[in-house]
Design an enzyme around this catalytic site. Structure first.
Site, PDB file in Angstrom:
ATOM      1  CB  SER A   1      56.764 -19.900  84.302  1.00  0.00           C
ATOM      2  OG  SER A   1      56.545 -20.515  83.312  1.00  0.00           O
TER       3      SER A   1
ATOM      4  CE  LYS B   1      61.570 -23.862  84.512  1.00  0.00           C
ATOM      5  NZ  LYS B   1      60.500 -22.196  84.096  1.00  0.00           N
TER       6      LYS B   1
ATOM      7  CB  SER C   1      57.495 -23.892  83.234  1.00  0.00           C
ATOM      8  OG  SER C   1      58.109 -22.456  83.317  1.00  0.00           O
TER       9      SER C   1
END
EC number: 3.5.1.-
Length: 467
Positions: free
Chosen positions: A173, A74, A149
């Site tokens: 997330s 990420k 996310s």
């Protein structure tokens, strides 16, 4: 080109020299290029990845540890290779030379930096509809959200662009995008994984987490990140006691999700699992008291500290002014314009509501003699991109963020481990995930239970590449 399988299977193929590391890497690169429309990846270095693969092949150690396995990180996690931007304009060129410890441990085991995953801007949302870097698309249906996310990592793993990935999870997330994309997502006990050199939201709640194709892949990555090399013994289904807190977690489910949950529970019961229907007392009240006050209060303080430590040329004001996603801008600006959480509210949340929530979970598990609890990861499946603020769910207009995180938020606030496993596809071929949560520090036991449930459920689908 080689057939892309799971991380665990790929390691075995590399060990047996069924194919070279370079052949594996070239196949993954080709898949990434074919899937650009998903917008799952923010940054890549294909030439660097090829050089690393050739070096591994020369040394002959492919398949040892994680040697030769490209991973997706990420974009808020420092790798030392890709920008650590949290997908926001002010940090788009922020490239720390020193990787985070979670990345360093994986690289030390031989993993390769495969790509940086696109994400919801600054991790402050669950759709991954980023106005700065573009929306990430769900590989099962490109018109739909992948969740967030860590949406780019989940989309990359689901479409087999990368063999596994590392996201971060503040309140949903890792597990939510895993569920919406049909892969496995693991949030560990808070503190099990190092959290340094990661752009933060809330230190009380933030943790790196794993997104992978199967539980066996999660186990491999968890063992390396956590530094617990011992093998996890298998767990028989017969004799497991799993709680079903039907009030709250099973309220107001999408019809397809409700059917998936009912079918999964019946299947597991037929295979010997004992289900205990018992609700967690005062859960909604305690969770509301501990959730938003902590995250919203800590966010500006934590981000300012990160910038002071690692990005001296960019101010907190620069970051806030540069935000492009309206939903994120609204949250961030509220913390500046006098609507922020007070210190008293924060202290009450962190030192009263949160400990009471943790104690409630402990008492619930003890009273009912539970190994885990089981519930749908999200009350609804993936919805169209663009519904960032509100979504119609069962005929009612609801806050998008709140309905999607409802089920996974309580254990996040309590710091507990959670594992989301895909259980089926709806008639529209959208994945449904179910989550098991355990008590703090029961991570290895929870993964063993998850492996047993996964085998019994038998989900064998993957998204493939976009047309």
């Amino acid at each position: 080109m080689v057939a892309i399988t799971s991380l665990a299977q790929s390691l075995e193929h590399l060990k047996r020299k069924d194919y070279s590391c370079l052949e594996l890497v070239e196949t993954l690169i080709a898949r990434c290029e074919a899937a650009k429309s998903l917008n799952a990846l923010l940054a890549t270095d294909w030439d660097g990845l090829r050089r690393s693969a050739k070096k591994i092949d020369r040394h002959g150690n492919a398949g040892v540890g994680l040697c030769g396995i490209p991973l997706c990180f990420k974009a808020n996690i420092a790798t030392g290779v890709f920008p650590t931007s949290a997908a926001t304009p002010a940090l788009i060129n922020h490239l720390p030379k020193i990787p985070s410890r979670v990345a360093e441990r994986l690289f030390s085991a031989g993993a390769l930096p495969g790509a940086s995953g696109n994400m919801h801007e600054l991790s402050f949302g669950i759709t991954s509809n980023n106005y700065a870097t573009g929306a990430v698309r769900n590989p099962w249906n490109p018109d739909l959200i992948p969740g967030g996310s860590s949406g780019g990592v989940a989309a990359a793993v689901a479409s087999r662009l990368m063999l596994g990935g590392i996201g971060t999870d503040t309140g949903a997330s890792v597990r939510l995008p895993a569920a919406l994309c049909g892969v496995v997502g693991f949030r560990p006990t808070l503190g099990r994984y190092p959290g340094d050199r990661i752009i933060p939201v809330s230190p009380t709640r933030d943790t790196p987490g794993i997104i992978a194709q199967c539980v066996a892949d999660v186990v491999i990555l968890d063992r390396i990140i956590s530094g617990t090399p011992e093998r996890i013994p298998p767990v028989p289904l017969k004799g497991l006691r799993i709680g079903l807190p039907t009030t709250y977690f099973y309220d107001d489910l999408d019809a397809d999700v409700a059917l998936a949950a009912e079918t999964t529970i019946r299947l597991l019961a037929n295979k010997g699992v004992t289900f205990v229907e018992a609700n967690i007392p005062h859960l909604d009240e305690l969770n509301k008291g501990a959730s938003f006050p902590v995250a919203l209060y800590e966010f500006p303080h934590a981000l300012k500290q990160y910038l002071d430590d690692f990005v001296k040329t960019v101010s907190f004001s620069d970051v806030i002014k540069g935000i492009r996603s309206p939903d994120v801008a609204n949250i961030a600006n509220a913390q500046i314009d006098g609507h922020q959480i007070s210190k008293a509210e924060y202290e009450l949340a962190r030192h009263s509501f949160r400990p009471r929530l943790q104690a409630t979970y402990r008492n619930y598990f003890k009273l009912n003699r539970l190994d885990a609890i089981l519930f749908p990861t999200a009350p609804l499946v993936a919805r169209p991109i663009g519904q960032d603020s509100s979504v119609i769910h069962n005929g009612t207009m609801l806050d998008t963020f709140k309905i999607y995180v409802r089920n996974v938020d309580p254990s996040s606030n309590a710091g507990l481990p959670g594992l989301s496993i895909p259980v089926c596809l709806t008639p529209d071929r959208l994945p449904v995930g179910m989550e098991i949560d355990g008590l703090a520090d029961s991570d290895q036991r929870l993964l063993a239970i998850g492996g047993a449930l996964e085998e019994a459920i038998g989900f064998r689908y993957f998204a493939g590449l976009p047309n």
